[in-house]
Motif scaffolding. Structure first.
Motif, PDB file in Angstrom:
ATOM      1  N   MET A 133       0.814  -1.212   0.000  1.00 37.06           N
ATOM      2  CA  MET A 133       0.000   0.000   0.000  1.00 37.06           C
ATOM      3  C   MET A 133       0.850   1.266   0.000  1.00 37.06           C
ATOM      4  O   MET A 133       0.322   2.380   0.152  1.00 37.06           O
ATOM      5  N   GLY A 134       2.160   1.131  -0.198  1.00 41.56           N
ATOM      6  CA  GLY A 134       3.042   2.281  -0.109  1.00 41.56           C
ATOM      7  C   GLY A 134       3.488   2.876  -1.425  1.00 41.56           C
ATOM      8  O   GLY A 134       3.098   3.985  -1.795  1.00 41.56           O
ATOM      9  N   SER A 135       4.288   2.149  -2.182  1.00 51.62           N
ATOM     10  CA  SER A 135       4.995   2.713  -3.327  1.00 51.62           C
ATOM     11  C   SER A 135       4.089   3.259  -4.419  1.00 51.62           C
ATOM     12  O   SER A 135       4.145   4.443  -4.771  1.00 51.62           O
ATOM     13  N   ALA A 136       3.247   2.391  -5.002  1.00 54.05           N
ATOM     14  CA  ALA A 136       2.402   2.836  -6.123  1.00 54.05           C
ATOM     15  C   ALA A 136       1.506   4.014  -5.741  1.00 54.05           C
ATOM     16  O   ALA A 136       1.434   5.005  -6.484  1.00 54.05           O
ATOM     17  N   PRO A 137       0.800   3.981  -4.592  1.00 52.99           N
ATOM     18  CA  PRO A 137       0.005   5.148  -4.211  1.00 52.99           C
ATOM     19  C   PRO A 137       0.834   6.422  -4.034  1.00 52.99           C
ATOM     20  O   PRO A 137       0.381   7.514  -4.385  1.00 52.99           O
ATOM     21  N   CYS A 138       2.050   6.297  -3.513  1.00 52.88           N
ATOM     22  CA  CYS A 138       2.907   7.487  -3.356  1.00 52.88           C
ATOM     23  C   CYS A 138       3.239   8.103  -4.718  1.00 52.88           C
ATOM     24  O   CYS A 138       3.229   9.330  -4.875  1.00 52.88           O
ATOM     25  N   ILE A 139       3.518   7.265  -5.711  1.00 49.86           N
ATOM     26  CA  ILE A 139       3.838   7.787  -7.042  1.00 49.86           C
ATOM     27  C   ILE A 139       2.598   8.394  -7.680  1.00 49.86           C
ATOM     28  O   ILE A 139       2.686   9.387  -8.414  1.00 49.86           O
ATOM     29  N   VAL A 140       1.431   7.823  -7.420  1.00 50.72           N
ATOM     30  CA  VAL A 140       0.185   8.432  -7.894  1.00 50.72           C
ATOM     31  C   VAL A 140       0.052   9.844  -7.316  1.00 50.72           C
ATOM     32  O   VAL A 140      -0.300  10.794  -8.026  1.00 50.72           O
ATOM     33  N   SER A 141       0.357  10.001  -6.038  1.00 54.94           N
ATOM     34  CA  SER A 141       0.287  11.320  -5.406  1.00 54.94           C
ATOM     35  C   SER A 141       1.259  12.297  -6.057  1.00 54.94           C
ATOM     36  O   SER A 141       0.911  13.459  -6.316  1.00 54.94           O
ATOM     37  N   LEU A 142       2.469  11.833  -6.348  1.00 55.12           N
ATOM     38  CA  LEU A 142       3.443  12.691  -7.027  1.00 55.12           C
ATOM     39  C   LEU A 142       2.923  13.124  -8.394  1.00 55.12           C
ATOM     40  O   LEU A 142       3.053  14.289  -8.789  1.00 55.12           O
ATOM     41  N   ALA A 143       2.326  12.184  -9.131  1.00 54.80           N
ATOM     42  CA  ALA A 143       1.797  12.495 -10.461  1.00 54.80           C
ATOM     43  C   ALA A 143       0.618  13.464 -10.379  1.00 54.80           C
ATOM     44  O   ALA A 143       0.351  14.211 -11.329  1.00 54.80           O
ATOM     45  N   GLN A 144      -0.093  13.466  -9.253  1.00 54.64           N
ATOM     46  CA  GLN A 144      -1.206  14.396  -9.067  1.00 54.64           C
ATOM     47  C   GLN A 144      -0.729  15.804  -8.743  1.00 54.64           C
ATOM     48  O   GLN A 144      -1.376  16.782  -9.138  1.00 54.64           O
ATOM     49  N   TRP A 145       0.398  15.925  -8.048  1.00 51.32           N
ATOM     50  CA  TRP A 145       0.846  17.231  -7.561  1.00 51.32           C
ATOM     51  C   TRP A 145       1.988  17.836  -8.376  1.00 51.32           C
ATOM     52  O   TRP A 145       2.333  19.016  -8.175  1.00 51.32           O
ATOM     53  N   TYR A 146       2.572  17.064  -9.303  1.00 56.68           N
ATOM     54  CA  TYR A 146       3.644  17.578 -10.158  1.00 56.68           C
ATOM     55  C   TYR A 146       3.312  17.287 -11.616  1.00 56.68           C
ATOM     56  O   TYR A 146       2.791  16.215 -11.947  1.00 56.68           O
ATOM     57  N   SER A 147       3.634  18.223 -12.485  1.00 57.98           N
ATOM     58  CA  SER A 147       3.319  18.060 -13.900  1.00 57.98           C
ATOM     59  C   SER A 147       4.178  16.976 -14.527  1.00 57.98           C
ATOM     60  O   SER A 147       5.166  16.521 -13.945  1.00 57.98           O
ATOM     61  N   LYS A 148       3.815  16.580 -15.743  1.00 59.37           N
ATOM     62  CA  LYS A 148       4.511  15.505 -16.445  1.00 59.37           C
ATOM     63  C   LYS A 148       5.991  15.818 -16.604  1.00 59.37           C
ATOM     64  O   LYS A 148       6.846  14.954 -16.439  1.00 59.37           O
ATOM     65  N   SER A 149       6.323  17.074 -16.901  1.00 59.99           N
ATOM     66  CA  SER A 149       7.722  17.449 -17.128  1.00 59.99           C
ATOM     67  C   SER A 149       8.534  17.485 -15.834  1.00 59.99           C
ATOM     68  O   SER A 149       9.760  17.422 -15.861  1.00 59.99           O
ATOM     69  N   GLN A 150       7.873  17.601 -14.683  1.00 59.88           N
ATOM     70  CA  GLN A 150       8.561  17.669 -13.391  1.00 59.88           C
ATOM     71  C   GLN A 150       8.699  16.313 -12.711  1.00 59.88           C
ATOM     72  O   GLN A 150       9.482  16.164 -11.774  1.00 59.88           O
ATOM     73  N   LEU A 151       7.940  15.337 -13.181  1.00 60.06           N
ATOM     74  CA  LEU A 151       7.777  14.100 -12.427  1.00 60.06           C
ATOM     75  C   LEU A 151       9.080  13.341 -12.222  1.00 60.06           C
ATOM     76  O   LEU A 151       9.326  12.799 -11.135  1.00 60.06           O
ATOM     77  N   ALA A 152       9.933  13.278 -13.249  1.00 60.74           N
ATOM     78  CA  ALA A 152      11.185  12.524 -13.119  1.00 60.74           C
ATOM     79  C   ALA A 152      12.056  13.081 -11.997  1.00 60.74           C
ATOM     80  O   ALA A 152      12.628  12.329 -11.198  1.00 60.74           O
ATOM     81  N   THR A 153      12.133  14.405 -11.906  1.00 62.94           N
ATOM     82  CA  THR A 153      12.962  15.038 -10.880  1.00 62.94           C
ATOM     83  C   THR A 153      12.448  14.724  -9.480  1.00 62.94           C
ATOM     84  O   THR A 153      13.209  14.309  -8.594  1.00 62.94           O
ATOM     85  N   TYR A 154      11.136  14.878  -9.265  1.00 57.88           N
ATOM     86  CA  TYR A 154      10.595  14.666  -7.922  1.00 57.88           C
ATOM     87  C   TYR A 154      10.417  13.188  -7.591  1.00 57.88           C
ATOM     88  O   TYR A 154      10.410  12.809  -6.423  1.00 57.88           O
ATOM     89  N   TYR A 155      10.296  12.365  -8.605  1.00 55.37           N
ATOM     90  CA  TYR A 155      10.335  10.916  -8.382  1.00 55.37           C
ATOM     91  C   TYR A 155      11.690  10.552  -7.785  1.00 55.37           C
ATOM     92  O   TYR A 155      11.783   9.756  -6.836  1.00 55.37           O
ATOM     93  N   GLY A 156      12.742  11.151  -8.329  1.00 55.15           N
ATOM     94  CA  GLY A 156      14.088  10.900  -7.800  1.00 55.15           C
ATOM     95  C   GLY A 156      14.242  11.379  -6.372  1.00 55.15           C
ATOM     96  O   GLY A 156      14.826  10.695  -5.537  1.00 55.15           O
TER      97      GLY A 156
END
Length: 463
Positions: A133-156
């Motif tokens: 219940m941790g990883s995938a939902p966390c990345i969904v949250s990142l994708a909701q709060w950061y645009s497509k072009s920003q996602l790689a940076t904040y994923y890191g």
């Protein structure tokens, strides 16, 4: 009851731009910080077994039994991560992730008072479900709060959570075992994470639209990207993930990543103890460098890929896959009694793993899919990744038992076949990424065209 988990209804949009910027900034800082600390502790709840294998063997467990216990958790993570990934695309992430940490903490607390194989097998499986219940939902949250072009940076940036947890486990858990015995490695962190789960719930957020905010793409001016997102439903976006052959190729590579990553985290300490004759604290200190350097690699992965490799994430993955390969070969074949050299090689391996984990672990697949299917992409990768992780626990346990000899009443374990298994997994992982170079090239061209059109639209609007 299940409706409680669904994302909130879209509220009327706030028109004050200053308020919008303030709310976005606050939610991003608080949300990412909570996820990094919380998900880091998820790893403490799952990594303990890798540190306490030797004292557990001395207490009566066999390597095969420990392999089965470890595999039970990873099988639960594989299946649960896939299901929770698809579910997370429709849910309030603020409610999913803290509950997972709370459940894992309670399981670990209970295991701190048990020494029975069947109890460990059953509860470690339950722990795995909460872990999913941790990883995938966390990345969904990142994708909701950061645009497509920003996602790689904040994923890191978010991915340093893995290594905070792993580092705390290798060093802190080893100290707990030495001071209070191996049971303390379960129940002490369990108590701490019960408290942290409630703190995590306080500071995480639902999607921006549930608070009257624009989507992240709209907020960052990526108009065409947002228009494309609105053209498809969540169901259609998730079906595109399942039908995309490159996603499955990345998932196969993730299977090998799961084998290599969890082989080192679950069996690296006992490898150093048995094969190179280090003490538990020394072995734990050496292995702690892997998550430490992995955290550095993860933090800079997006920057490295965007600046040095011009956002070609597939090429980045191949280069750092080769770095992982060099590191694991050096680590395996460095002669015993050379701890500083072992530290060097595990650092090389860990840094490469930190970069790789961001991309093979999800970013490559997420980058090829709609934001509405972020959880589905992560779930698909997670299914095969943790399937590989579960397989390695079974295989490593069996290989270790099969290669043992008894000399003068002392059991000696041989690791030659195990080392080849680890090295082969890293090599195959890297090879499987090569075809995705073409998929990334097409996606990069589309992104460049969208960016140019967005800039033209903004100029017209300003005019």
């Amino acid at each position: 009851m299940l409706k409680w988990f669904l994302t909130g209804k879209q509220q009327s949009k706030i028109t004050d731009p200053t308020m919008v910027r303030k709310m976005f900034r606050s939610a991003r800082i608080q949300g990412v910080t909570a996820m990094i600390l919380g998900y880091g502790m998820y790893y403490v709840m799952r990594m303990t077994l890798g540190v306490v294998k030797k004292p557990m063997i001395e207490a009566g467990f066999t390597p095969t039994e420990l392999g089965q216990i470890g595999a039970a958790m990873l099988i639960a993570i594989a299946v649960g991560k896939c299901l929770n990934g698809f579910i997370a695309d429709r849910c309030n992430i603020k409610k999913i992730v803290p509950i997972g940490l709370l459940g894992a903490a309670i399981v670990n607390f209970i295991l701190g008072f048990s020494s029975q194989y069947w109890i460990f097998l059953a509860l470690w499986f339950v722990n795995g479900w909460f872990q999913s219940m941790g990883s995938a939902p966390c990345i969904v949250s990142l994708a909701q709060w950061y645009s497509k072009s920003q996602l790689a940076t904040y994923y890191g940036v978010f991915s340093i959570a893995h290594y905070i947890g792993e580092g705390a486990t290798y060093f802190g858990t080893a100290m707990l075992v030495v001071a209070f015995g191996w049971h303390a490695a379960f129940f002490v962190p369990g108590i701490a994470c019960i408290v942290l789960a409630f703190i995590m719930y306080r500071y995480m957020y639902d999607r921006p639209e549930a608070y009257g905010l624009p989507s992240a793409n709209e907020f960052e001016g990526e108009v065409l990207q947002e228009k494309k997102e609105k053209e498809k439903t969540t169901r259609d976006a998730q079906l595109e993930v399942i039908k995309n052959p490159y996603v499955w190729l990345i998932a196969l590579s993730a299977t090998c990543l799961g084998i290599a990553r969890y082989s080192m985290s679950s069996w690296g300490v006992i490898f150093l103890q048995e094969y190179k004759a280090y003490s538990l604290v020394t072995a734990g200190s050496i292995m702690a460098l892997s998550p430490l350097m992995g955290g550095v690699g993860s933090f800079f992965s997006g920057i490295i890929s965007d600046k040095i490799f011009k956002a070609n994430h597939a090429l980045t993955t191949i280069v750092f896959g080769c770095m992982m390969l060099v590191g694991i070969i050096g680590f395996c074949y460095t002669p015993a009694g050379s701890p500083w050299i072992d530290m060097l090689w595990i650092s090389v391996f860990g840094f490469g793993l930190g970069v790789i984990l961001c991309f093979v672990g999800g970013m490559l697949a997420v980058d090829l899919c709609s934001r509405k299917a972020t959880g589905a992409a992560m779930g698909t990768i997670g299914l095969l990744s943790y399937g590989g992780a579960a397989a390695q626990d079974l295989i490593n346990g069996l290989l270790m038992d099969a290669a043992k000899t008894v000399v003068d009443g002392q059991v000696i374990y041989h690791f030659e076949n195990i080392m080849l298994f680890w090295i082969g997994a890293v090599a195959l992982m890297t090879i499987l990424i090569v075809p995705t170079l073409w998929a990334k090239k097409v996606k990069h061209n589309e992104s460049s065209n969208n960016k140019n059109l967005d800039e033209k639209l903004q100029k017209k609007t300003q005019a």
